[in-house]
Every structure is written in structure tokens, then in C-alpha cells.
Motif scaffolding. Structure first.
Motif, PDB file in Angstrom:
ATOM      1  N   LEU A  60    -125.183 -81.307  -3.165  1.00 20.48           N
ATOM      2  CA  LEU A  60    -125.561 -81.539  -1.780  1.00 20.48           C
ATOM      3  C   LEU A  60    -124.859 -82.783  -1.232  1.00 20.48           C
ATOM      4  O   LEU A  60    -124.397 -82.783  -0.082  1.00 20.48           O
ATOM      5  CB  LEU A  60    -127.078 -81.696  -1.667  1.00 20.48           C
ATOM      6  N   GLY A  61    -124.748 -83.822  -2.062  1.00 20.15           N
ATOM      7  CA  GLY A  61    -124.075 -85.036  -1.628  1.00 20.15           C
ATOM      8  C   GLY A  61    -122.619 -84.795  -1.269  1.00 20.15           C
ATOM      9  O   GLY A  61    -122.098 -85.350  -0.294  1.00 20.15           O
ATOM     10  N   LEU A  62    -121.947 -83.955  -2.047  1.00 21.08           N
ATOM     11  CA  LEU A  62    -120.558 -83.605  -1.751  1.00 21.08           C
ATOM     12  C   LEU A  62    -120.473 -82.854  -0.432  1.00 21.08           C
ATOM     13  O   LEU A  62    -119.563 -83.085   0.377  1.00 21.08           O
ATOM     14  CB  LEU A  62    -119.978 -82.759  -2.888  1.00 21.08           C
ATOM     15  N   LEU A  63    -121.426 -81.977  -0.195  1.00 24.47           N
ATOM     16  CA  LEU A  63    -121.457 -81.212   1.054  1.00 24.47           C
ATOM     17  C   LEU A  63    -121.652 -82.135   2.251  1.00 24.47           C
ATOM     18  O   LEU A  63    -121.007 -81.968   3.298  1.00 24.47           O
ATOM     19  CB  LEU A  63    -122.591 -80.188   0.981  1.00 24.47           C
ATOM     20  N   MET A  64    -122.510 -83.134   2.088  1.00 21.99           N
ATOM     21  CA  MET A  64    -122.812 -84.033   3.204  1.00 21.99           C
ATOM     22  C   MET A  64    -121.716 -85.046   3.460  1.00 21.99           C
ATOM     23  O   MET A  64    -121.358 -85.328   4.602  1.00 21.99           O
ATOM     24  CB  MET A  64    -124.139 -84.770   2.938  1.00 21.99           C
ATOM     25  N   ARG A  68    -117.418 -88.984  -0.661  1.00 19.71           N
ATOM     26  CA  ARG A  68    -117.717 -90.402  -0.481  1.00 19.71           C
ATOM     27  C   ARG A  68    -118.985 -90.747  -1.263  1.00 19.71           C
ATOM     28  O   ARG A  68    -119.935 -89.960  -1.274  1.00 19.71           O
ATOM     29  CB  ARG A  68    -117.930 -90.680   1.000  1.00 19.71           C
ATOM     30  N   PRO A  69    -119.030 -91.896  -1.940  1.00 15.63           N
ATOM     31  CA  PRO A  69    -120.273 -92.267  -2.637  1.00 15.63           C
ATOM     32  C   PRO A  69    -121.452 -92.287  -1.663  1.00 15.63           C
ATOM     33  O   PRO A  69    -121.323 -92.756  -0.528  1.00 15.63           O
ATOM     34  CB  PRO A  69    -119.976 -93.679  -3.162  1.00 15.63           C
ATOM     35  N   PHE A  70    -122.583 -91.771  -2.112  1.00 10.28           N
ATOM     36  CA  PHE A  70    -123.739 -91.653  -1.229  1.00 10.28           C
ATOM     37  C   PHE A  70    -124.995 -92.115  -1.945  1.00 10.28           C
ATOM     38  O   PHE A  70    -125.008 -92.308  -3.165  1.00 10.28           O
ATOM     39  CB  PHE A  70    -123.906 -90.200  -0.761  1.00 10.28           C
ATOM     40  N   ARG A  89    -122.415 -96.493  10.808  1.00  8.46           N
ATOM     41  CA  ARG A  89    -121.066 -96.026  11.104  1.00  8.46           C
ATOM     42  C   ARG A  89    -120.828 -94.603  10.597  1.00  8.46           C
ATOM     43  O   ARG A  89    -119.735 -94.073  10.718  1.00  8.46           O
ATOM     44  CB  ARG A  89    -120.033 -96.968  10.476  1.00  8.46           C
ATOM     45  N   ALA A  90    -121.842 -93.989  10.012  1.00  9.55           N
ATOM     46  CA  ALA A  90    -121.734 -92.616   9.513  1.00  9.55           C
ATOM     47  C   ALA A  90    -123.029 -91.879   9.815  1.00  9.55           C
ATOM     48  O   ALA A  90    -124.064 -92.494  10.096  1.00  9.55           O
ATOM     49  CB  ALA A  90    -121.452 -92.611   8.007  1.00  9.55           C
ATOM     50  N   SER A  91    -122.975 -90.553   9.738  1.00 12.86           N
ATOM     51  CA  SER A  91    -124.179 -89.744   9.938  1.00 12.86           C
ATOM     52  C   SER A  91    -125.226 -90.044   8.871  1.00 12.86           C
ATOM     53  O   SER A  91    -124.894 -90.402   7.733  1.00 12.86           O
ATOM     54  CB  SER A  91    -123.835 -88.253   9.865  1.00 12.86           C
ATOM     55  N   VAL A 154    -133.821 -89.773   3.105  1.00 13.01           N
ATOM     56  CA  VAL A 154    -132.801 -90.405   3.929  1.00 13.01           C
ATOM     57  C   VAL A 154    -131.518 -90.489   3.109  1.00 13.01           C
ATOM     58  O   VAL A 154    -131.443 -91.241   2.132  1.00 13.01           O
ATOM     59  CB  VAL A 154    -133.242 -91.809   4.385  1.00 13.01           C
ATOM     60  N   ALA A 155    -130.510 -89.706   3.498  1.00 16.95           N
ATOM     61  CA  ALA A 155    -129.223 -89.717   2.816  1.00 16.95           C
ATOM     62  C   ALA A 155    -128.205 -90.465   3.668  1.00 16.95           C
ATOM     63  O   ALA A 155    -128.094 -90.205   4.876  1.00 16.95           O
ATOM     64  CB  ALA A 155    -128.742 -88.291   2.556  1.00 16.95           C
ATOM     65  N   LEU A 156    -127.472 -91.389   3.028  1.00 12.00           N
ATOM     66  CA  LEU A 156    -126.492 -92.217   3.717  1.00 12.00           C
ATOM     67  C   LEU A 156    -125.363 -92.581   2.748  1.00 12.00           C
ATOM     68  O   LEU A 156    -125.540 -92.474   1.533  1.00 12.00           O
ATOM     69  CB  LEU A 156    -127.140 -93.507   4.233  1.00 12.00           C
ATOM     70  N   PRO A 157    -124.218 -93.037   3.252  1.00 10.35           N
ATOM     71  CA  PRO A 157    -123.197 -93.560   2.347  1.00 10.35           C
ATOM     72  C   PRO A 157    -123.765 -94.705   1.511  1.00 10.35           C
ATOM     73  O   PRO A 157    -124.599 -95.490   1.985  1.00 10.35           O
ATOM     74  CB  PRO A 157    -122.107 -94.057   3.302  1.00 10.35           C
ATOM     75  N   ALA A 158    -123.332 -94.794   0.264  1.00 12.93           N
ATOM     76  CA  ALA A 158    -123.843 -95.819  -0.654  1.00 12.93           C
ATOM     77  C   ALA A 158    -123.678 -97.215  -0.059  1.00 12.93           C
ATOM     78  O   ALA A 158    -122.643 -97.558   0.506  1.00 12.93           O
ATOM     79  CB  ALA A 158    -123.114 -95.723  -1.985  1.00 12.93           C
TER      80      ALA A 158
END
Length: 214
Positions: A60-64, A68-70, A89-91, A154-158
Motif C-alpha cells: 500500500l505504501g508503494l501505491l501511495m 518514497r519512504p513513508f 508538501r505532499a498528500s 495517517v499516512a505521510l512521507p517519512a
């Protein structure tokens, strides 16, 4: 305050509903999220092993985030008020174990560092549905649909929402640095909010909206 659905056309400028993601990816995360605590106030955990170690989380992280590290965290609790609006700066991606409400506005509605809360709209997201909130969308702590509270992944870039770097002490007074708060986190506060009392930039004018009365 009228509460739209994220499935209504009104949501399209703010984000996207990923309703084609297989439940084999979302259901295990919802199950793990359901086991996280729901405090009386609200609590945010930026990176939660109980979510990041779920089978399929990397897929799922790759899809989102496309490689990029998440980070997968959660925001849980009881809340009905706006208080602040933030952006990154990102979704950001949200997934609820329970239905929840997002209070949203757009960055282009900020004028001279201020935003009138009359421009904020409310959107209800159904449990189990992955929702993308665009980087250009102002958002903050979810609101609850009922007395049971909310549980939202809540998913965001690391590193997002991480500690304020030491270098920020010398940040140029340019662009949107006036409302910079933490790593990849810019916040506009209402004067009546707890974060304003902590020194956050007061950029919201008008009512501190409360979905139970406004």
C-alpha cells in the motif's frame, strides 16, 4: 454547517477517494487500527509499528508514495472543533476504523497569511475507505461522528510532523516560513486554540468552528 460526503463532487478540489484499493490491503490495517486507544482528547502518533508491520502495508505504501519512504501513524480521540489548519508538501492519506469528518480548506484561500473559517467545508469519510488529501488542502485533527470518537490512519512521507530541526532557528523570513511549525508541517491556528497558546501562528479569522453547533 453542512457535512458533505467525500463521495460528493464538492470533495474533488480537496482530495480523492481511492475506492478501488483491494480490501485485502485495507482490511488488515483497519483491524490493527481498531485496536489502538481512543483518548478523551486527541492523540497523534506519526509512526506506529502496529500499522507499519501489518502484512501488505509496504504494498500500500508503494501505491501511495511510489517508492518514497513513508510512515503509517494514527490520530485518535474525541474532537468536534476546527482549532487549526495545517498542510504538508505532499498528500496525506487517511483510513478510518470508524466514520470520521474532515474540516478542509484550500491553500489558495490564504490571503496575506490569513484564512476566514467561513471558507472551511466539512466532509464525512466512511470507515474502511482510503482517502487522499492533497498537499494543497488545509486539514487538521479529524472530528468524530458520534460519542464513540474517531480512529484514523495517517499516512505521510517519512519524517513528516517530526521534531523541528535545529536549522529552523535560522530559517529565512520568506515564503510561508511565518507559519512553519515542525518538519514538513505548516500550521495556521485560531486564537482560541491550544496550539495558539503554545506559540503557533494565529492565521484563522472568524469562528473556531464546532460541528455540533455551527
Amino acid at each position: 454547517m453542512h457535512i458533505y460526503s467525500v463521495n460528493d463532487p464538492e470533495f474533488k478540489p480537496y482530495g480523492c477517494v481511492w475506492d478501488d484499493v483491494p480490501s485485502s490491503l485495507t482490511a488488515p490495517l483497519v483491524e490493527a487500527l481498531s485496536a489502538t486507544p481512543i483518548p478523551e482528547g486527541s492523540k497523534y502518533v506519526a509512526s506506529a509499528p502496529e500499522l507499519e508491520q501489518v502484512e501488505g502495508a509496504d504494498t500500500l505504501g508503494l501505491l501511495m508514495y511510489g517508492g518514497r519512504p513513508f510512515q503509517l501513524g494514527w490520530c485518535n480521540g474525541h474532537n468536534t472543533k476546527l482549532n487549526c489548519l495545517e498542510y504538508h508538501r505532499a498528500s496525506e492519506f487517511n483510513l478510518g476504523a470508524r466514520d470520521f469528518i474532515l474540516l478542509l480548506a484550500k491553500r489558495e484561500q490564504i490571503v496575506d497569511g490569513k484564512l476566514d473559517t467561513a471558507q472551511v467545508k466539512a466532509f464525512r469519510a466512511p470507515a474502511g475507505t482510503l482517502v487522499e488529501v492533497y498537499a494543497t488542502t488545509l486539514h487538521y485533527t479529524p472530528c468524530m461522528v458520534d460519542d464513540g470518537g474517531f480512529q484514523v490512519m495517517v499516512a505521510l512521507p517519512a519524517g513528516t510532523n517530526g521534531p523541528r530541526p535545529e536549522a529552523a532557528a535560522n530559517m529565512l523570513a520568506a515564503g510561508d516560513s511565518y507559519c512553519y511549525w515542525k518538519a514538513d508541517k505548516w500550521v495556521l491556528c485560531h486564537a482560541d486554540s491550544p496550539k495558539a497558546a503554545e506559540g503557533g501562528y494565529v492565521g484563522l479569522t472568524g469562528k473556531n468552528l464546532d460541528i455540533t453547533v455551527d
